[in-house]
Design a protein around this motif. Structure first.
Motif, PDB file in Angstrom:
ATOM      1  N   TYR A 115      -8.089   7.584   0.594  1.00  0.00           N
ATOM      2  CA  TYR A 115      -7.469   6.733   0.123  1.00  0.00           C
ATOM      3  C   TYR A 115      -6.262   7.762  -0.947  1.00  0.00           C
ATOM      4  N   THR A 116      -5.423   6.550  -1.068  1.00  0.00           N
ATOM      5  CA  THR A 116      -4.686   7.590  -2.270  1.00  0.00           C
ATOM      6  C   THR A 116      -3.649   6.159  -3.099  1.00  0.00           C
ATOM      7  N   VAL A 117      -3.936   5.924  -4.092  1.00  0.00           N
ATOM      8  CA  VAL A 117      -3.778   4.564  -4.636  1.00  0.00           C
ATOM      9  C   VAL A 117      -1.827   5.157  -4.702  1.00  0.00           C
ATOM     10  N   VAL A 118      -1.344   3.704  -4.253  1.00  0.00           N
ATOM     11  CA  VAL A 118       0.264   4.358  -3.454  1.00  0.00           C
ATOM     12  C   VAL A 118       1.039   3.966  -5.041  1.00  0.00           C
ATOM     13  N   SER A 119       0.789   2.194  -5.159  1.00  0.00           N
ATOM     14  CA  SER A 119       1.276   1.684  -5.873  1.00  0.00           C
ATOM     15  C   SER A 119       0.971   0.726  -5.952  1.00  0.00           C
ATOM     16  N   LYS A 120       1.024   0.669  -7.622  1.00  0.00           N
ATOM     17  CA  LYS A 120       0.210  -1.341  -8.483  1.00  0.00           C
ATOM     18  C   LYS A 120       0.850  -1.871  -8.844  1.00  0.00           C
ATOM     19  N   ALA A 121       0.338  -3.371  -8.967  1.00  0.00           N
ATOM     20  CA  ALA A 121       1.537  -4.549  -9.279  1.00  0.00           C
ATOM     21  C   ALA A 121       1.783  -4.466 -10.896  1.00  0.00           C
ATOM     22  N   GLY A 122       2.350  -4.498 -11.442  1.00  0.00           N
ATOM     23  CA  GLY A 122       2.468  -4.747 -12.602  1.00  0.00           C
ATOM     24  C   GLY A 122       3.219  -2.849 -13.408  1.00  0.00           C
ATOM     25  N   GLU A 123       3.248  -2.183 -12.850  1.00  0.00           N
ATOM     26  CA  GLU A 123       4.095  -0.547 -12.940  1.00  0.00           C
ATOM     27  C   GLU A 123       5.654  -0.232 -12.947  1.00  0.00           C
ATOM     28  N   PRO A 124       6.003   0.237 -13.615  1.00  0.00           N
ATOM     29  CA  PRO A 124       7.137   0.548 -14.004  1.00  0.00           C
ATOM     30  C   PRO A 124       7.876   1.094 -12.630  1.00  0.00           C
ATOM     31  N   MET A 125       9.198   0.848 -11.951  1.00  0.00           N
ATOM     32  CA  MET A 125       9.603   1.033 -11.142  1.00  0.00           C
ATOM     33  C   MET A 125      11.132   1.803 -11.090  1.00  0.00           C
ATOM     34  N   SER A 126      11.245   2.648 -10.342  1.00  0.00           N
ATOM     35  CA  SER A 126      12.716   3.844 -10.704  1.00  0.00           C
ATOM     36  C   SER A 126      13.559   3.001 -11.118  1.00  0.00           C
ATOM     37  N   ASP A 127      13.622   1.555 -10.762  1.00  0.00           N
ATOM     38  CA  ASP A 127      14.972   1.061 -10.861  1.00  0.00           C
ATOM     39  C   ASP A 127      14.803   0.240 -12.453  1.00  0.00           C
ATOM     40  N   GLY A 128      14.108   1.011 -12.674  1.00  0.00           N
ATOM     41  CA  GLY A 128      13.915  -0.644 -14.507  1.00  0.00           C
ATOM     42  C   GLY A 128      13.107  -1.400 -14.580  1.00  0.00           C
ATOM     43  N   LEU A 129      13.065  -2.546 -13.239  1.00  0.00           N
ATOM     44  CA  LEU A 129      11.905  -2.941 -12.976  1.00  0.00           C
ATOM     45  C   LEU A 129      10.881  -3.419 -12.391  1.00  0.00           C
ATOM     46  N   ILE A 130       9.916  -4.344 -12.704  1.00  0.00           N
ATOM     47  CA  ILE A 130       9.068  -4.203 -12.289  1.00  0.00           C
ATOM     48  C   ILE A 130       7.878  -4.576 -11.032  1.00  0.00           C
ATOM     49  N   THR A 131       7.092  -3.513 -10.914  1.00  0.00           N
ATOM     50  CA  THR A 131       6.743  -3.565  -9.185  1.00  0.00           C
ATOM     51  C   THR A 131       5.711  -5.036  -9.141  1.00  0.00           C
ATOM     52  N   PRO A 132       6.402  -5.814  -8.295  1.00  0.00           N
ATOM     53  CA  PRO A 132       5.649  -7.408  -8.238  1.00  0.00           C
ATOM     54  C   PRO A 132       4.337  -7.648  -7.481  1.00  0.00           C
ATOM     55  N   TYR A 133       3.744  -8.468  -7.310  1.00  0.00           N
ATOM     56  CA  TYR A 133       2.582  -8.567  -7.751  1.00  0.00           C
ATOM     57  C   TYR A 133       2.151  -9.613  -5.835  1.00  0.00           C
ATOM     58  N   LYS A 134       1.575  -9.722  -5.015  1.00  0.00           N
ATOM     59  CA  LYS A 134       1.311 -10.057  -3.930  1.00  0.00           C
ATOM     60  C   LYS A 134       1.631  -9.597  -3.019  1.00  0.00           C
ATOM     61  N   THR A 135       1.336  -8.041  -3.082  1.00  0.00           N
ATOM     62  CA  THR A 135       2.002  -7.238  -2.220  1.00  0.00           C
ATOM     63  C   THR A 135       1.355  -7.524  -0.363  1.00  0.00           C
ATOM     64  N   ASP A 136       2.345  -7.816   0.650  1.00  0.00           N
ATOM     65  CA  ASP A 136       2.143  -8.432   1.651  1.00  0.00           C
ATOM     66  C   ASP A 136       2.190  -7.199   2.461  1.00  0.00           C
ATOM     67  N   GLY A 137       3.330  -8.475   4.379  1.00  0.00           N
ATOM     68  CA  GLY A 137       3.518  -7.562   4.855  1.00  0.00           C
ATOM     69  C   GLY A 137       4.243  -6.391   4.931  1.00  0.00           C
ATOM     70  N   MET A 138       4.556  -5.190   6.014  1.00  0.00           N
ATOM     71  CA  MET A 138       4.437  -3.944   5.180  1.00  0.00           C
ATOM     72  C   MET A 138       5.483  -3.263   6.496  1.00  0.00           C
ATOM     73  N   GLY A 139       6.334  -2.339   6.415  1.00  0.00           N
ATOM     74  CA  GLY A 139       6.931  -1.733   7.703  1.00  0.00           C
ATOM     75  C   GLY A 139       6.484  -0.186   6.944  1.00  0.00           C
ATOM     76  N   CYS A 140       6.427   1.075   7.737  1.00  0.00           N
ATOM     77  CA  CYS A 140       7.020   2.528   7.553  1.00  0.00           C
ATOM     78  C   CYS A 140       8.473   2.921   8.259  1.00  0.00           C
ATOM     79  N   PHE A 141       8.869   3.405   8.040  1.00  0.00           N
ATOM     80  CA  PHE A 141      10.083   3.804   8.442  1.00  0.00           C
ATOM     81  C   PHE A 141      10.132   5.543   8.519  1.00  0.00           C
ATOM     82  N   PRO A 142      10.528   6.598   8.443  1.00  0.00           N
ATOM     83  CA  PRO A 142      10.193   8.218   9.102  1.00  0.00           C
ATOM     84  C   PRO A 142      11.840   8.486   8.363  1.00  0.00           C
TER      85      PRO A 142
END
Length: 480
Positions: free
Chosen positions: A70-97
């Motif tokens: 596995y590769t860790v893609v993203s973790k709660a608390g990390e800074p995002m590209s828009d200057g905000l913070i990665t939120p907690y409680k990662t739930d449902g998700m969809g993948c798009f090409p």
């Protein structure tokens, strides 16, 4: 994944719900935190070999079979590209090409009003001033954006690196699961019926649409015709444009819905909301709680009942639907459309309360005038009697080769990533090895399982604190 499902809720129709609640309570008592001996012996077993036994992760994060990583893609608390913070409680998700190498992951965050320091705006929501007011669906009593919503991640499959991440829906509440659309958007579902005046300035319980290719925050416009209830997940039939939705009620008394849109590519254009009924009407109980309505593999023809008052101001939509003949389902959770059919999970269904997975094959005339002569069919696809093979099925997704991948959401103990063959046989793919994060000991539930379009990479979320993993390996080496 709404908090209330962790407790025994006093239902509005208490006399109706009593026996079901007792069954649900017994199922929760069966949960336990796995002992070291169980972990070492891998007592939690499979019906078929799959990819072989799990190997302990030296990092103590996520166990996988030999040859997988596995590769860790993203973790709660990390800074995002828009200057905000990665939120907690990662739930449902969809993948798009996006192109040959890159995909967009649109990911929900099931943040509740009390989760003030876990939002994209950081502790104290000090970054809230960066968000234009017209991009925020709702504010709390303090005038600050409500914390629920979605983030979008752009991930390079070949380089296995995260290129960028940004907030893509905000001001919502309890965004649990959702579903992808054939036109490339994510339907983000609120699993709540929080009312205006209850730490909110607007009503909640809606579905919102998030374009996957957008680099900013989506227009926070709820699709009101799709109903206001404790939405869990959604999927769209690409042939008809019909949207199917689950309802996660902690008491196990929820409905299974479909939305017939007036315009199959513009859900905001209105439509009809209906609920699934079985031949026996309100007397049918597909949960198998008190009586064995059916066994694994059985099929039933279905019909659909029209619902009105879908804005649900009195929170009685499910009871009105049941009075018209709609069937009860026990905590409807993940749903995914495969090849001409869909699957959905009911976390506390089944004779032992350990969960059920249903398969629905739409009518050739789905939603049309000739549907009654050739109705859709519902099958009890899996009801696993052994909770050590699979328990508390939640988010689901189909792989490119037709296997159903299933996240577990136990209250305590270890949570596994399972998979199911087209023949209904369960095998184990992975295990959350990190301690903590569970509601009663154990570890965090898994969520958001989905595959990249090329089938090379499986993505899955560890719900709390919040993390997204990308899993690769010899998927072709499956053994029955």
């Amino acid at each position: 994944m709404f908090t209330s499902r962790r407790r025994l809720i006093h239902a509005t129709a208490a006399s109706l719900a009593f026996s079901g609640l007792a069954r649900f309570a017994a199922a929760q008592d069966a949960n336990h935190q796995a002992s070291a001996a169980e972990i070492e012996g891998d007592v939690y077993r499979s019906e078929v070999r799959g990819y072989g036994p799990l190997k302990a992760d030296p990092k103590g994060l996520f166990d996988l079979p030999e040859g997988f990583s596995y590769t860790v893609v993203s973790k709660a608390g990390e800074p995002m590209s828009d200057g905000l913070i990665t939120p907690y409680k990662t739930d449902g998700m969809g993948c798009f090409p996006l192109d040959g190498d890159r995909v967009a992951l649109v990911r929900n965050h099931e943040l509740k009003p009390r989760d003030l320091d876990w939002t994209a705006y950081g502790p104290g929501r000090t970054l809230a001033s960066q968000m234009p007011a017209d991009r925020v669906y709702d504010h709390d009593d303090d005038g600050l954006p409500m914390g629920g919503g979605a983030t979008t991640l752009v991930y390079d499959l070949k380089k296995r690196v995260l290129e960028r991440a940004h907030l893509s829906l905000t001001g919502t509440s309890n965004n649990c699961a959702g579903g992808i659309t054939p036109w490339g958007s994510w339907l983000s579902c609120e699993e709540t019926t929080q009312n205006k005046g209850q730490e909110a300035q607007k009503d909640h319980g809606w579905v919102f649409e998030v374009p996957s290719a957008s680099k900013g925050v989506a227009d926070p416009n709820p699709i009101r015709a799709m109903g206001r209830f404790r939405h869990e997940a959604a999927c769209v039939d690409p042939r008809t444009g019909v949207v199917y939705m689950t309802e996660d009620m902690g008491d196990g008394f929820g409905l299974f819905y479909r939305y017939l849109p007036n315009d199959r590519t513009r859900l905001q254009a209105g439509g009809r909301l209906q609920a699934l009924a079985l031949p026996e009407g309100a007397d049918a109980d597909p949960r198998n709680w008190e009586t064995a309505y059916w066994k694994q593999g059985d099929w039933r023809r279905v019909r659909w009942v029209d619902l009105d008052g879908v804005d649900n101001p009195y929170e009685d939509l499910r009871y009105r639907g049941h009075a018209k003949g709609a069937a009860w389902f026990a905590r409807g959770e993940g749903i995914h459309f495969g090849k001409g059919e869909l699957y959905f999970a009911c976390t506390s269904g089944g004779a032992n309360g350990g969960g059920q997975i249903f398969r629905y094959v739409p009518s050739a005339q789905e939603g049309q005038a000739g549907e009654a002569e050739q109705p859709g069919r519902l099958q009890l696809f899996v009801e696993q009697p052994d909770i050590k093979v699979m328990e508390m099925c939640d988010n689901i997704s189909t792989s490119p080769w037709g296997h159903l991948f299933v996240c577990e959401d136990k209250i305590g103990g270890l949570n596994y990533l399972r998979a199911i063959t087209p023949q209904g046989k369960v095998y184990t793919v992975g295990r959350n090895a990190a301690p903590g994060g569970g509601d009663v000991g154990g570890n965090s539930e898994l969520a958001g399982v989905c595959f990249s379009p090329d089938g090379t990479t499986l993505f899955v979320n560890v719900y709390f604190p919040g993390m997204t993993l990308a899993i690769t390996g010899p998927w072709a080496n499956f053994k029955a």
